[in-house]
Design a protein around this motif. Structure first.
Motif, PDB file in Angstrom:
ATOM      1  N   PHE A  57       0.808  -1.211   0.000  1.00 39.00           N
ATOM      2  CA  PHE A  57       0.000   0.000   0.000  1.00 39.00           C
ATOM      3  C   PHE A  57       0.849   1.272   0.000  1.00 39.00           C
ATOM      4  O   PHE A  57       0.840   2.053  -0.974  1.00 39.00           O
ATOM      5  N   ILE A  58       1.611   1.498   1.047  1.00 38.61           N
ATOM      6  CA  ILE A  58       2.409   2.733   1.123  1.00 38.61           C
ATOM      7  C   ILE A  58       3.548   2.668   0.123  1.00 38.61           C
ATOM      8  O   ILE A  58       3.859   3.656  -0.559  1.00 38.61           O
ATOM      9  N   GLY A  59       4.194   1.509   0.013  1.00 36.76           N
ATOM     10  CA  GLY A  59       5.331   1.386  -0.891  1.00 36.76           C
ATOM     11  C   GLY A  59       4.987   1.698  -2.335  1.00 36.76           C
ATOM     12  O   GLY A  59       5.751   2.375  -3.034  1.00 36.76           O
ATOM     13  N   SER A  60       3.833   1.233  -2.807  1.00 42.61           N
ATOM     14  CA  SER A  60       3.462   1.495  -4.208  1.00 42.61           C
ATOM     15  C   SER A  60       3.134   2.961  -4.434  1.00 42.61           C
ATOM     16  O   SER A  60       3.450   3.523  -5.488  1.00 42.61           O
ATOM     17  N   ASN A  61       2.505   3.594  -3.451  1.00 45.34           N
ATOM     18  CA  ASN A  61       2.239   5.030  -3.568  1.00 45.34           C
ATOM     19  C   ASN A  61       3.534   5.835  -3.586  1.00 45.34           C
ATOM     20  O   ASN A  61       3.671   6.792  -4.359  1.00 45.34           O
ATOM     21  N   LEU A  62       4.484   5.458  -2.748  1.00 44.44           N
ATOM     22  CA  LEU A  62       5.774   6.151  -2.742  1.00 44.44           C
ATOM     23  C   LEU A  62       6.526   5.904  -4.045  1.00 44.44           C
ATOM     24  O   LEU A  62       7.077   6.839  -4.646  1.00 44.44           O
ATOM     25  N   ALA A  63       6.562   4.657  -4.505  1.00 44.13           N
ATOM     26  CA  ALA A  63       7.253   4.344  -5.758  1.00 44.13           C
ATOM     27  C   ALA A  63       6.668   5.139  -6.920  1.00 44.13           C
ATOM     28  O   ALA A  63       7.409   5.676  -7.765  1.00 44.13           O
ATOM     29  N   ASP A  64       5.367   5.235  -6.974  1.00 46.60           N
ATOM     30  CA  ASP A  64       4.710   5.999  -8.039  1.00 46.60           C
ATOM     31  C   ASP A  64       5.131   7.461  -8.006  1.00 46.60           C
ATOM     32  O   ASP A  64       5.422   8.065  -9.047  1.00 46.60           O
ATOM     33  N   ARG A  65       5.177   8.049  -6.827  1.00 48.47           N
ATOM     34  CA  ARG A  65       5.546   9.460  -6.701  1.00 48.47           C
ATOM     35  C   ARG A  65       7.006   9.683  -7.104  1.00 48.47           C
ATOM     36  O   ARG A  65       7.333  10.649  -7.803  1.00 48.47           O
ATOM     37  N   LEU A  66       7.882   8.777  -6.689  1.00 49.40           N
ATOM     38  CA  LEU A  66       9.292   8.894  -7.050  1.00 49.40           C
ATOM     39  C   LEU A  66       9.482   8.766  -8.559  1.00 49.40           C
ATOM     40  O   LEU A  66      10.226   9.543  -9.179  1.00 49.40           O
TER      41      LEU A  66
END
Length: 354
Positions: free
Chosen positions: A18-27
């Motif tokens: 959940f959090i990891g995919s949102n962070l990866a997308d933003r990066l």
């Protein structure tokens, strides 16, 4: 950002979650090269991986490995620019049923990450996702109840929340394993000079969260309500949590990485704070509005380690990087409800529910 590690990609361990995919997308959206590491064990995360691949194509690298596999982990981290570590066993109930598995994933897995970074020269920043459970059940926190929620009697806590000076008091195998990992991450800054930092999270929610009864309760409540299934409340529903939208959490993680040289070796509480402190009953009230019907609710006894009240005092994080929550809890839950409805326009199928 200030000096980071080597010239490779930013590695997001647990990057399909959940959090990891949102962070990866933003990066990735900001031009970074990203490698996600995940064993895809949690139901629904393969959909997050497909979403990332659809949006970013070849700029995303995915390695399907387990954080417990130190030999597979080391070459991936050897030239990383930075590491965000989200991979974890996240359920208290699972930790009680299988404490050894819980330890292996949370404690040993984190040690594997730290040792891989140390073997690579120790210059790679590591930002670790910890939990408010390191403060224990807070059984000594005196509370009263009014307006359908618990309130702390201590005026400072009532106004600001619980800060990082609160003594650690690991409770349940999950609290112990995450607490051990939390302390190892901080100690590797002291003992080996690694550029590490810890974020002790309250309840994070938002799009791409496939919540279950054991973890991700805001999304779970919405999923159950939209699918017209009953919701089980453990306790009386007056329990209070400061919920934080995932976009605010992503901003916090990036802000800490940007200033890791100054913040190395420090732990920060990360949550919605007093302005986003809600009882479970209040969230159910909003869900009833959004679903246009009152969810069926079953009551059960509180579970081991449950906190009656936890609201994070995020003053230290605000003072360090200027961070504060931007999304209010009502608009944030509405955003999650829209995402869930859009993800399953004909109603939520079984795959949404663990």
């Amino acid at each position: 950002m200030r000096r980071q590690g080597k010239g490779g990609a930013i590695v997001v361990i647990g990057g399909c979650g959940f959090i990891g995919s949102n962070l990866a997308d933003r990066l990735l959206a900001d031009g970074e090269n990203v490698t996600v590491v995940d064993n895809l064990s949690r139901r629904g995360v393969e959909r997050n991986l497909a979403w990332l691949r659809e949006r970013h194509g070849r700029r995303l690298r995915a390695d399907i490995i387990d954080v417990r596999d130190s030999h597979a982990l080391r070459p991936i981290l050897s030239d990383a620019k930075a590491v965000f570590h989200f991979a974890a066993q996240t359920a208290v109930t699972t930790s009680l049923a299988d404490p050894v598995e819980d330890f292996e994933v949370n404690a040993r897995g984190t040690l594997n990450v730290l040792e891989a970074v140390r073997a690579a020269g120790g210059d790679i920043p590591v930002i670790f996702a910890s939990t408010n459970k390191v403060y224990g059940a807070l059984a000594d926190l005196e509370t009263s109840h009014a307006e359908g929620r618990y309130w702390p009697l201590d005026g400072t806590i009532r106004s600001h929340g619980i800060n990082e000076t609160r003594p650690l008091d690991f409770s349940t195998p999950y609290g112990c394993s995450k607490g051990v990992a939390d302390q190892y991450v901080l100690d590797y800054a002291k003992s080996y000079g690694l550029r590490t930092a810890v974020l002790r999270m309250s309840c994070i929610y938002g799009p791409r969260q496939f919540g279950t009864e054991d973890q991700g309760w805001v999304a779970h409540f919405l999923i159950q309500a939209l699918a017209e299934r009953p919701i089980t409340i453990y306790g009386d529903g007056r329990q209070v949590r400061d919920i934080l939208h995932v976009s605010d959490a992503v901003h916090a993680y990036r802000a800490v990485l940007a200033d890791i040289d100054r913040l190395r070796g420090q732990a920060f509480n990360l949550g919605g704070g007093p302005s986003n402190a809600v009882s479970l009953n209040l969230v159910l009230d909003l869900i009833a509005e959004l679903a246009d019907r009152r969810p069926q609710v079953h009551r059960a006894e509180p579970r081991p380690g449950d906190q009656r009240y936890f609201v994070a005092d995020t003053t230290r994080l605000r003072d360090a990087v200027g961070w504060q929550a931007q999304i209010g809890w009502r608009s944030g839950i509405e955003d999650l409800a829209r995402w869930l409805a859009d993800s399953a326009p004909r109603g939520l199928p079984e795959r949404f529910v663990a």
